[in-house]
Scaffold this active site. Structure first.
Site: not given
Ligand code: C5P
Length: 310
Positions: A11, A138
């Site tokens: 994406k 995501d």
């Molecule tokens: O959810 P995911 O594991 O993809 O997120 C990775 C990191 O990105 C999270 O630990 C956080 O630090 C940051 N993040 C965030 N806000 C979001 C998505 C991700 O701060 N909406």
């Protein structure tokens, strides 16, 4: 079932707006995400030994329990309550790793969809979306893909009401040695812009509504020209990552480019063109500079689907 193939598309972010900070420590976002026809392939075979084994031609990709494919498989097994379920999974990795293209999330989403079918778990679409949200912000988007508005942490989805995927050509580039940590990018964003974050739900909703009714979706429907894209993480990453600065400058030289932007937390970059032929012409035009600077390049189309069996 002897084996199952699942495709896991990349994406790009056509809009990434950081609205504020949530009580759970994540950022409250307003995004538009779009799947491309650049995809990883998973080959799934059932085993009865309770083991999940993952192999991949890329030796730099972890295939242990930290991989979202393995996490997805373990979560499905735990939910269905059958520890004897096993699978041997081959990943054909085509999406660049650590790139802001949701390659890992899409692989995890494809594992959820594929193993649900392979093992006959019978989980509903809504249950798969809920499991996906548990594994990564995501990942729910990657189940259905297409063009979607993504709110909350990224897991609250509203499909854009488009008759067809945008008819744009995409020139995607990434430097093979560049990588950006997503937590680092969000952390920098908070340090630099935290004082200006919104905090009231009514303010968040106003921004969501502005995106729903704004010019971007009309442009994606072909009803008006594209205006410059917004990615709040680009403002944070561009000054600090040389390959992002250099790559954006390179893409801006493409005469026909409608817009140029970073995807997600980077370091992948893309230019959008009126049609795929223009993206191919731009790749040919820029090839000497891209090669000299060491960038890899892909010409892609926008697609209307996410993780797909078969
Ligand atoms: O959810 P995911 O594991 O993809 O997120 C990775 C990191 O990105 C999270 O630990 C956080 O630090 C940051 N993040 C965030 N806000 C979001 C998505 C991700 O701060 N909406």
């Amino acid at each position: 079932m002897a084996e199952l193939l699942v495709s896991a598309p990349a994406k790009i972010n056509l809009h990434l707006e950081v609205l504020g900070l949530r009580p759970d420590g994540f950022h409250e976002l307003a995004m538009v995400m779009q799947t491309l026809d650049l995809a990883d392939q998973l080959r799934l075979r059932p085993t009865a030994d309770g083991r999940i084994s993952l192999s991949c031609q890329r030796s730099d990709l972890p295939t242990d329990g930290s991989n979202l494919i393995v996490k997805a498989a373990e979560l499905l097994k735990a939910r269905v309550g059958l520890p004897e379920l096993g699978a041997s999974i081959e990943l054909d990795k085509r999406i660049p790793i650590g790139a802001g293209l949701a390659g890992g999330s899409s692989d995890g989403a494809a594992a959820l969809v594929g193993l649900n079918a392979l093992w006959g778990c019978g989980f509903s679409h809504a249950q798969l979306l809920e499991m996906a949200a548990q594994l990564g912000s995501d990942m729910p988007f990657c189940i259905d893909g297409g063009t979607q508005l993504c709110f909350g942490r990224g897991e609250v989805l509203e499909p854009a009401a488009l008759a067809a995927p945008p008819a744009l050509g995409v020139l995607l580039i990434k430097h093979p040695e560049a990588s950006v940590s997503t937590p680092w990018a969000y952390g920098r964003c908070r340090d630099q812009r935290g004082d200006f974050y919104l905090s009231r739900e009514s303010d968040f909703e106003q921004r969501r509504q502005a995106l729903r009714q704004g010019p971007l979706l009309e442009a994606l429907a072909g009803q008006r020209p594209l205006a410059p894209l917004r990615n709040d993480l680009q403002a944070v990453v561009e000054p600090e990552v040389a390959s992002v600065r250099d790559g954006l400058a390179l893409l801006r030289q493409a005469g026909d480019a409608l817009v140029v932007a970073m995807s997600g937390s980077g370091p992948s970059l893309f230019a959008l063109f009126a049609e795929v032929g223009c993206a191919e012409a731009a790749r040919d035009q820029l090839q000497p500079q891209l090669e000299a600077a060491g960038f890899e390049a892909w010409v892609c189309r926008c697609t209307g689907s996410g993780a797909t069996l078969g």
